[in-house]
Design a protein around this motif. Sequence first.
Motif, mmCIF file in Angstrom:
data_model
loop_
_atom_site.group_PDB
_atom_site.id
_atom_site.type_symbol
_atom_site.label_atom_id
_atom_site.label_comp_id
_atom_site.label_asym_id
_atom_site.label_seq_id
_atom_site.Cartn_x
_atom_site.Cartn_y
_atom_site.Cartn_z
ATOM 1 N N ASN A 268 0.807 -1.236 0.000
ATOM 2 C CA ASN A 268 0.000 0.000 0.000
ATOM 3 C C ASN A 268 0.839 1.285 0.000
ATOM 4 O O ASN A 268 1.504 1.572 -0.979
ATOM 5 N N THR A 269 0.829 2.073 1.077
ATOM 6 C CA THR A 269 1.480 3.391 1.028
ATOM 7 C C THR A 269 3.003 3.318 0.994
ATOM 8 O O THR A 269 3.669 4.345 0.825
ATOM 9 N N ARG A 270 3.564 2.130 1.126
ATOM 10 C CA ARG A 270 5.025 1.991 1.008
ATOM 11 C C ARG A 270 5.468 2.116 -0.451
ATOM 12 O O ARG A 270 6.658 2.312 -0.719
ATOM 13 N N SER A 271 4.531 1.968 -1.374
ATOM 14 C CA SER A 271 4.821 2.056 -2.805
ATOM 15 C C SER A 271 4.630 3.487 -3.292
ATOM 16 O O SER A 271 3.875 4.267 -2.712
ATOM 17 N N PHE A 272 5.292 3.809 -4.408
ATOM 18 C CA PHE A 272 5.094 5.120 -5.024
ATOM 19 C C PHE A 272 3.779 5.202 -5.792
ATOM 20 O O PHE A 272 3.445 6.263 -6.315
ATOM 21 N N GLY A 273 3.036 4.087 -5.883
ATOM 22 C CA GLY A 273 1.725 4.185 -6.502
ATOM 23 C C GLY A 273 1.345 2.992 -7.338
ATOM 24 O O GLY A 273 2.005 1.949 -7.336
ATOM 25 N N GLU A 274 0.255 3.155 -8.088
ATOM 26 C CA GLU A 274 -0.321 2.057 -8.858
ATOM 27 C C GLU A 274 0.040 2.122 -10.337
ATOM 28 O O GLU A 274 -0.369 1.260 -11.112
ATOM 29 N N ASN A 275 0.815 3.116 -10.711
ATOM 30 C CA ASN A 275 1.207 3.289 -12.108
ATOM 31 C C ASN A 275 2.696 2.983 -12.259
ATOM 32 O O ASN A 275 3.531 3.616 -11.611
ATOM 33 N N PRO A 276 3.063 2.019 -13.114
ATOM 34 C CA PRO A 276 4.483 1.665 -13.260
ATOM 35 C C PRO A 276 5.367 2.846 -13.646
ATOM 36 O O PRO A 276 6.498 2.957 -13.156
ATOM 37 N N ASP A 277 4.864 3.727 -14.497
ATOM 38 C CA ASP A 277 5.670 4.879 -14.912
ATOM 39 C C ASP A 277 5.961 5.804 -13.736
ATOM 40 O O ASP A 277 7.067 6.348 -13.610
ATOM 41 N N SER A 278 4.975 5.983 -12.873
ATOM 42 C CA SER A 278 5.173 6.826 -11.699
ATOM 43 C C SER A 278 6.167 6.181 -10.736
ATOM 44 O O SER A 278 7.060 6.848 -10.197
ATOM 45 N N VAL A 279 6.029 4.877 -10.530
ATOM 46 C CA VAL A 279 6.970 4.166 -9.660
ATOM 47 C C VAL A 279 8.383 4.278 -10.223
ATOM 48 O O VAL A 279 9.346 4.520 -9.481
ATOM 49 N N ASP A 280 8.520 4.113 -11.539
ATOM 50 C CA ASP A 280 9.827 4.284 -12.195
ATOM 51 C C ASP A 280 10.430 5.646 -11.857
ATOM 52 O O ASP A 280 11.570 5.761 -11.400
ATOM 53 N N ARG A 281 9.650 6.662 -12.127
ATOM 54 C CA ARG A 281 10.134 8.040 -12.033
ATOM 55 C C ARG A 281 10.596 8.393 -10.618
ATOM 56 O O ARG A 281 11.694 8.930 -10.424
ATOM 57 N N TYR A 282 9.773 8.075 -9.639
ATOM 58 C CA TYR A 282 10.097 8.460 -8.263
ATOM 59 C C TYR A 282 11.178 7.561 -7.666
ATOM 60 O O TYR A 282 12.017 8.024 -6.883
ATOM 61 N N SER A 283 11.178 6.293 -8.031
ATOM 62 C CA SER A 283 12.209 5.383 -7.523
ATOM 63 C C SER A 283 13.598 5.821 -7.976
ATOM 64 O O SER A 283 14.553 5.823 -7.188
ATOM 65 N N VAL A 284 13.704 6.170 -9.246
ATOM 66 C CA VAL A 284 15.001 6.576 -9.791
ATOM 67 C C VAL A 284 15.518 7.826 -9.083
ATOM 68 O O VAL A 284 16.712 7.926 -8.752
ATOM 69 N N GLU A 285 14.640 8.776 -8.822
ATOM 70 C CA GLU A 285 15.065 9.991 -8.121
ATOM 71 C C GLU A 285 15.460 9.692 -6.673
ATOM 72 O O GLU A 285 16.422 10.266 -6.151
ATOM 73 N N TYR A 286 14.732 8.807 -6.034
ATOM 74 C CA TYR A 286 15.060 8.429 -4.653
ATOM 75 C C TYR A 286 16.434 7.762 -4.601
ATOM 76 O O TYR A 286 17.261 8.082 -3.735
ATOM 77 N N ILE A 287 16.686 6.852 -5.534
ATOM 78 C CA ILE A 287 17.988 6.177 -5.601
ATOM 79 C C ILE A 287 19.101 7.197 -5.832
ATOM 80 O O ILE A 287 20.170 7.131 -5.214
ATOM 81 N N ARG A 288 18.847 8.155 -6.704
ATOM 82 C CA ARG A 288 19.853 9.181 -6.987
ATOM 83 C C ARG A 288 20.164 10.003 -5.737
ATOM 84 O O ARG A 288 21.324 10.331 -5.465
ATOM 85 N N GLY A 289 19.131 10.308 -4.956
ATOM 86 C CA GLY A 289 19.347 11.038 -3.712
ATOM 87 C C GLY A 289 20.188 10.248 -2.723
ATOM 88 O O GLY A 289 21.082 10.798 -2.064
ATOM 89 N N LEU A 290 19.915 8.946 -2.612
ATOM 90 C CA LEU A 290 20.728 8.095 -1.739
ATOM 91 C C LEU A 290 22.179 8.082 -2.196
ATOM 92 O O LEU A 290 23.111 8.280 -1.402
ATOM 93 N N HIS A 291 22.387 7.839 -3.473
ATOM 94 C CA HIS A 291 23.747 7.712 -4.003
ATOM 95 C C HIS A 291 24.542 9.005 -3.872
ATOM 96 O O HIS A 291 25.729 8.978 -3.522
#
Length: 433
Positions: free
Chosen positions: A174-197
């Motif tokens: 549920n709310t642990r995910s960036f959402g129900e749309n694969p494109d949205s999950v792609d977009r936000y996950s990549v930015e989150y990873i970039r922030g970590l790195h």
Amino acid sequence: MDKRRILLGFVLILSACAGPGQFNPNQSWAESTLNKLTLREKIAQMMVYSMNMQYMNYESDQWQEIQQHLSTDGIGVLHIWFGDAGSSLTMLNKIQAESKVPILVDADIESGLGRRYPGAVTLPPMMAIAATGESHFAYEAGRIAAEESRAVGIHFNLSPVVDVNNNPKNPIINTRSFGENPDSVDRYSVEYIRGLHDYGMLSTAKHFPGHGDTETDSHSALAQIPSDSSRLWTIELPPFKSAIDAGVDAVMVAHVNAPDFQDHAQDPATLSKFWMQDILRDQLGFKGVIITDAMRMGGIIKNYSDEYALVTTIQAGSNIIIQNMNLKKSIDTIERAVIDGVILKKQINESALKVLKMKERLGLHRDRLIKTDYTYQQIGKAENFRMAEEIALRAITLVKNEGSVLPLSPAIDDTLYVVDLYDEPNNHSESSL
């Protein structure tokens, strides 16, 4: 004699003298260290030991257990459930100082360090970050998580969740995910990873091959993805591919299966060569570390013995195993399997080397200790609390407005009641909304 010949001769002499326990100038620190480790120490590099980073007396059973591990096979990876900055500065530094090889420290920092350590910043969940509509907030969330985590000695974030939350009956994502749309999950996950790195923290994409379209919590039982090939390749798997392309350091395999799609239909991904080798390695091109979800979860222990699960997950391709709370027994089991030829030594060497390379990439071979000043500078910075608040405010989403009752326009003497719902009875004196 030509100086170049003298130099070449010196290098050749050094290379010839460099035995298994000596430094070879042609090897990285990780490779050189691997050559010095015993089989059991290599296996230990693959195992995760879990604990709370909170005060314990030196005479306590757990501290004695930690000391025993450090003085024998070692601790390769340390998982922290909860902790505090003071204990990290003292206890974690002591553990690191006494370890033969630097320890890689991980934690689930999905919503900021504040979920684990008091005084640190708690971030809105990932679905809220995506609800802002602005991906730079995902980067900021990754940055804050990395800054604060590194300040207490945590190097490796078991996050982000890249599952596509497309099943409203899902009890765990549920709310642990960036959402129900694969494109949205792609977009936000990549930015989150970039922030970590960008702020020095390793990242993990989980829960492979996707835990979003399930109706079972794999903490309790094996979860199934009711998906055929086309659905998996268009919904569940694309966010993992995007994370891999973004340089994610690890992928966590989950206790889920897709019986309509995979070979050996009942095998969870954690025990499946099909998922780890054929799909993750060969088709998605992932070359990093494969880490299991916790092997003490219901999706494993209700169906398999500890020994079978440990051996099979390594055979299938796991590099790091969140083992079942008995480190020595786990090492014993795997050592016996290697001696019996059930697990190849090559697999152990490759996995241990991957873990050591993570440590080298972090610079732990040069400096493994936490600096007091850095901890006090980074934990609970006002600007980071303000950023968390801004994300939360921007995430507020109007789902329904039947009768156009919003926005509210109460008279100055009206009373506004807020209903705060909880799963269990409570004595909360104020709303946590």
